[in-house]
Motif scaffolding. Structure first.
Motif, PDB file in Angstrom:
ATOM      1  N   ARG A   1     -80.330 -70.241 -61.223  1.00 33.00           N
ATOM      2  CA  ARG A   1     -79.732 -70.872 -62.399  1.00 33.00           C
ATOM      3  C   ARG A   1     -80.885 -71.341 -63.261  1.00 33.00           C
TER       4      ARG A   1
ATOM      5  N   SER B   1     -87.102 -77.421 -59.272  1.00 33.51           N
ATOM      6  CA  SER B   1     -87.403 -77.711 -60.677  1.00 33.51           C
ATOM      7  C   SER B   1     -88.661 -76.926 -61.018  1.00 33.51           C
TER       8      SER B   1
ATOM      9  N   SER C   1     -80.597 -69.308 -72.547  1.00 33.54           N
ATOM     10  CA  SER C   1     -79.322 -68.613 -72.464  1.00 33.54           C
ATOM     11  C   SER C   1     -79.427 -67.261 -73.157  1.00 33.54           C
TER      12      SER C   1
ATOM     13  N   ASP D   1     -76.505 -73.608 -72.987  1.00 33.48           N
ATOM     14  CA  ASP D   1     -77.874 -74.030 -72.663  1.00 33.48           C
ATOM     15  C   ASP D   1     -78.306 -73.689 -71.238  1.00 33.48           C
ATOM     16  N   ARG D   2     -77.618 -72.791 -70.578  1.00 32.62           N
ATOM     17  CA  ARG D   2     -77.984 -72.392 -69.220  1.00 32.62           C
ATOM     18  C   ARG D   2     -77.350 -71.060 -68.880  1.00 32.62           C
TER      19      ARG D   2
ATOM     20  N   GLU E   1     -73.864 -69.940 -70.564  1.00 40.78           N
ATOM     21  CA  GLU E   1     -73.281 -70.999 -71.369  1.00 40.78           C
ATOM     22  C   GLU E   1     -74.277 -71.307 -72.481  1.00 40.78           C
TER      23      GLU E   1
ATOM     24  N   GLY F   1     -87.617 -72.232 -70.094  1.00 42.40           N
ATOM     25  CA  GLY F   1     -86.484 -72.763 -69.345  1.00 42.40           C
ATOM     26  C   GLY F   1     -86.956 -73.362 -68.042  1.00 42.40           C
ATOM     27  N   ARG F   2     -85.998 -73.857 -67.278  1.00 42.28           N
ATOM     28  CA  ARG F   2     -86.310 -74.456 -65.974  1.00 42.28           C
ATOM     29  C   ARG F   2     -85.307 -73.945 -64.947  1.00 42.28           C
TER      30      ARG F   2
ATOM     31  N   ASP G   1     -81.825 -73.440 -66.612  1.00 40.69           N
ATOM     32  CA  ASP G   1     -81.386 -74.392 -67.638  1.00 40.69           C
ATOM     33  C   ASP G   1     -82.324 -74.317 -68.829  1.00 40.69           C
ATOM     34  N   GLY G   2     -81.786 -74.543 -70.016  1.00 44.95           N
ATOM     35  CA  GLY G   2     -82.587 -74.546 -71.235  1.00 44.95           C
ATOM     36  C   GLY G   2     -82.767 -73.178 -71.854  1.00 44.95           C
TER      37      GLY G   2
ATOM     38  N   THR H   1     -83.300 -74.477 -61.815  1.00 49.22           N
ATOM     39  CA  THR H   1     -82.844 -75.670 -61.098  1.00 49.22           C
ATOM     40  C   THR H   1     -82.142 -75.332 -59.792  1.00 49.22           C
TER      41      THR H   1
END
Length: 122
Positions: free
Chosen positions: A43, A18, A48, A74-75, A72, A32-33, A45-46, A35
Motif C-alpha cells: 500500500r 514506513s 495515486s 491519495d493512496r 483512491e 510516496g510512502r 500512501d501519498g 505503509t
C-alpha cells in the motif's frame, strides 16, 4: 444454489512499515510512502495512479515493478508481478518483521545497566 465465493486468503503476511519511495508512472515521478508491505504487494500512501496501470517503485537505488490494483485520491494498492525475494524492499520488509518480533520489554531491559537504583547502588 448461489455461486457465492469467499475471497481467497492472502498468500503473504502484510507488515506495517514506513518506507519513503518514488513511484514512476508513465509520465511522472511521485513521492510516496509504503505503509503496508508483503512479498506480493504494498500500500502506497501519498501517490495515486489509475487502477490496472503499471508503475515502478524506486527505493534504495533499485526498481521494483508493480501493477496498481486499486486507487483512491491519495493512496493505492499495488501487486508485484514478481514476488519480493531479494533487494532493498525485501531487506526493509525483513528488517520490519524482525523488529516486530522483539517485545518492547526486552528492548528496554537490554539497554539498562545491571545495577540497583538510579545511582547504581548494589
Amino acid at each position: 444454489m448461489d455461486n457465492f465465493r469467499l475471497p481467497a486468503a492472502r498468500g503473504h503476511k502484510r507488515t506495517p512499515v514506513s518506507i519513503d519511495v518514488t513511484v514512476n508512472g508513465i509520465l511522472n515521478f511521485v513521492d510516496g510512502r509504503i505503509t503496508d508491505l508483503s512479498e506480493g504487494g504494498a500500500r502506497v500512501d501519498g501517490a495515486s495512479m489509475p487502477a490496472r496501470s503499471r508503475c515502478e517503485i524506486h527505493y534504495g537505488g533499485q526498481v521494483t515493478y508493480a501493477v496498481v490494483m486499486w486507487a483512491e485520491h491519495d493512496r493505492m494498492g499495488v501487486r508485484f508481478p514478481y514476488e519480493l525475494a531479494q533487494g532493498a524492499l525485501y531487506n526493509a520488509l525483513q528488517s520490519a518483521r524482525n523488529a516486530a518480533m522483539i517485545e518492547p520489554a526486552q528492548i528496554f531491559h537490554s539497554s539498562r545497566p545491571p545495577v540497583f537504583g538510579r545511582r547504581g547502588l548494589s
